[in-house]
Motif scaffolding. Sequence first.
Motif, mmCIF file in Angstrom:
data_model
loop_
_atom_site.group_PDB
_atom_site.id
_atom_site.type_symbol
_atom_site.label_atom_id
_atom_site.label_comp_id
_atom_site.label_asym_id
_atom_site.label_seq_id
_atom_site.Cartn_x
_atom_site.Cartn_y
_atom_site.Cartn_z
ATOM 1 N N ALA A 156 17.760 23.574 120.564
ATOM 2 C CA ALA A 156 17.648 22.028 120.712
ATOM 3 C C ALA A 156 16.390 21.839 121.402
ATOM 4 C CB ALA A 156 18.735 21.405 121.609
ATOM 5 N N PRO A 204 12.551 20.150 120.722
ATOM 6 C CA PRO A 204 11.680 19.416 119.497
ATOM 7 C C PRO A 204 10.916 19.972 118.697
ATOM 8 C CG PRO A 204 11.971 18.184 121.683
ATOM 9 C CD PRO A 204 12.361 19.523 121.795
ATOM 10 N N VAL A 209 12.713 22.230 116.020
ATOM 11 C CA VAL A 209 13.460 21.609 115.094
ATOM 12 C C VAL A 209 12.589 20.946 114.125
ATOM 13 C CG1 VAL A 209 14.742 19.583 114.772
ATOM 14 C CG2 VAL A 209 15.372 21.053 116.737
ATOM 15 N N GLN A 253 6.821 15.852 115.660
ATOM 16 C CA GLN A 253 7.579 16.135 116.321
ATOM 17 C C GLN A 253 8.329 15.138 117.375
ATOM 18 O OE1 GLN A 253 6.303 19.905 118.548
ATOM 19 N NE2 GLN A 253 6.441 18.602 120.586
ATOM 20 N N PHE A 312 11.971 13.745 117.395
ATOM 21 C CA PHE A 312 12.935 14.559 118.156
ATOM 22 C C PHE A 312 12.610 14.558 119.504
ATOM 23 C CE2 PHE A 312 12.210 16.597 113.831
ATOM 24 C CZ PHE A 312 13.535 16.283 113.477
ATOM 25 N N GLU A 313 11.997 13.642 120.105
ATOM 26 C CA GLU A 313 11.717 13.534 121.522
ATOM 27 C C GLU A 313 11.806 12.138 122.003
ATOM 28 O OE1 GLU A 313 7.583 16.592 121.864
ATOM 29 O OE2 GLU A 313 7.195 14.257 121.452
ATOM 30 N N ALA A 318 13.575 16.350 125.128
ATOM 31 C CA ALA A 318 14.269 16.025 123.834
ATOM 32 C C ALA A 318 15.246 14.976 123.640
ATOM 33 C CB ALA A 318 15.161 17.326 123.476
ATOM 34 N N LYS A 319 15.571 14.082 122.751
ATOM 35 C CA LYS A 319 16.261 13.099 122.386
ATOM 36 C C LYS A 319 17.733 13.639 122.838
ATOM 37 C CE LYS A 319 14.233 10.123 119.433
ATOM 38 N NZ LYS A 319 13.903 9.300 118.143
ATOM 39 N N LEU A 364 20.108 15.722 120.228
ATOM 40 C CA LEU A 364 19.479 16.725 119.671
ATOM 41 C C LEU A 364 20.052 18.068 119.239
ATOM 42 C CD1 LEU A 364 16.815 17.327 117.890
ATOM 43 C CD2 LEU A 364 15.635 18.149 120.160
ATOM 44 N N ARG A 423 21.989 17.936 116.215
ATOM 45 C CA ARG A 423 21.151 18.007 115.116
ATOM 46 C C ARG A 423 20.324 18.977 114.763
ATOM 47 N NH1 ARG A 423 18.535 12.003 116.811
ATOM 48 N NH2 ARG A 423 20.256 11.589 118.412
ATOM 49 N N ALA A 424 20.125 19.834 115.910
ATOM 50 C CA ALA A 424 19.061 20.907 115.521
ATOM 51 C C ALA A 424 19.525 21.931 114.403
ATOM 52 C CB ALA A 424 19.149 21.853 116.845
ATOM 53 N N THR A 463 13.661 9.065 113.966
ATOM 54 C CA THR A 463 14.696 9.441 114.461
ATOM 55 C C THR A 463 15.237 10.404 112.714
ATOM 56 O OG1 THR A 463 16.716 9.896 115.555
ATOM 57 C CG2 THR A 463 16.504 8.055 114.172
#
Length: 192
Positions: A39, A41, A44, A72, A75-76, A87-88, A91, A94-95, A161
């Motif tokens: 996970a 950013p 990913v 990226q 994802f942050e 990281a969001k 994440l 979702r990774a 996103t």
Amino acid sequence: MPEPQRAYVAGDRRPRALPPPPAPRPLPPDVKVRPDLPADPQAVFEAMSKVVGKGEGEVFIDRAQLPVVLGQRMFERHDPAGASVGAKPGLASRAELAEIFGAVLRDPDEIWVSLQARDDGSSVMVRTYVGAFDAMGETGRRLFVLAFHEGAARGVWMGATAFGPGKRDKPATQEAATSQGFRVGTLVYRRK
């Protein structure tokens, strides 16, 4: 009163504006679910951008022939000044879908554009990419979404996103959640 040549009063009934959700298709051969992906950013983003064929800060021309800038950042989390602070949230869940997100951007089923209000009272143009892939057995998901916001420079779209609509046991529940929340605005592209 209807006119003799019409079976209804003009304007009395409106056609349904929302087309049915796209039918799921198999994952492309170069795309797989990646449970091994951390996970992070950068990791990913690299997995997603490999599928798209573009890297950090590069411009990708989508199926509607509109440019998007990849990065990226999508994802942050960021502070008010715009600096990355990690990281969001979410994440980690979702990774594993990173390559599927790349496939959605590269070859979406639909692209929607809408004007959406922000909490501070301002508005932002949002482009939403929807892809339907038959990944229920591997991920519990069927519909996948990416969103890009128009940046400060008009006409420049930056990644915001990416996510699946949640693990729901029924595809119809996922389709309803995606249609209500993300298939909004004007449909600018639909796979034929």
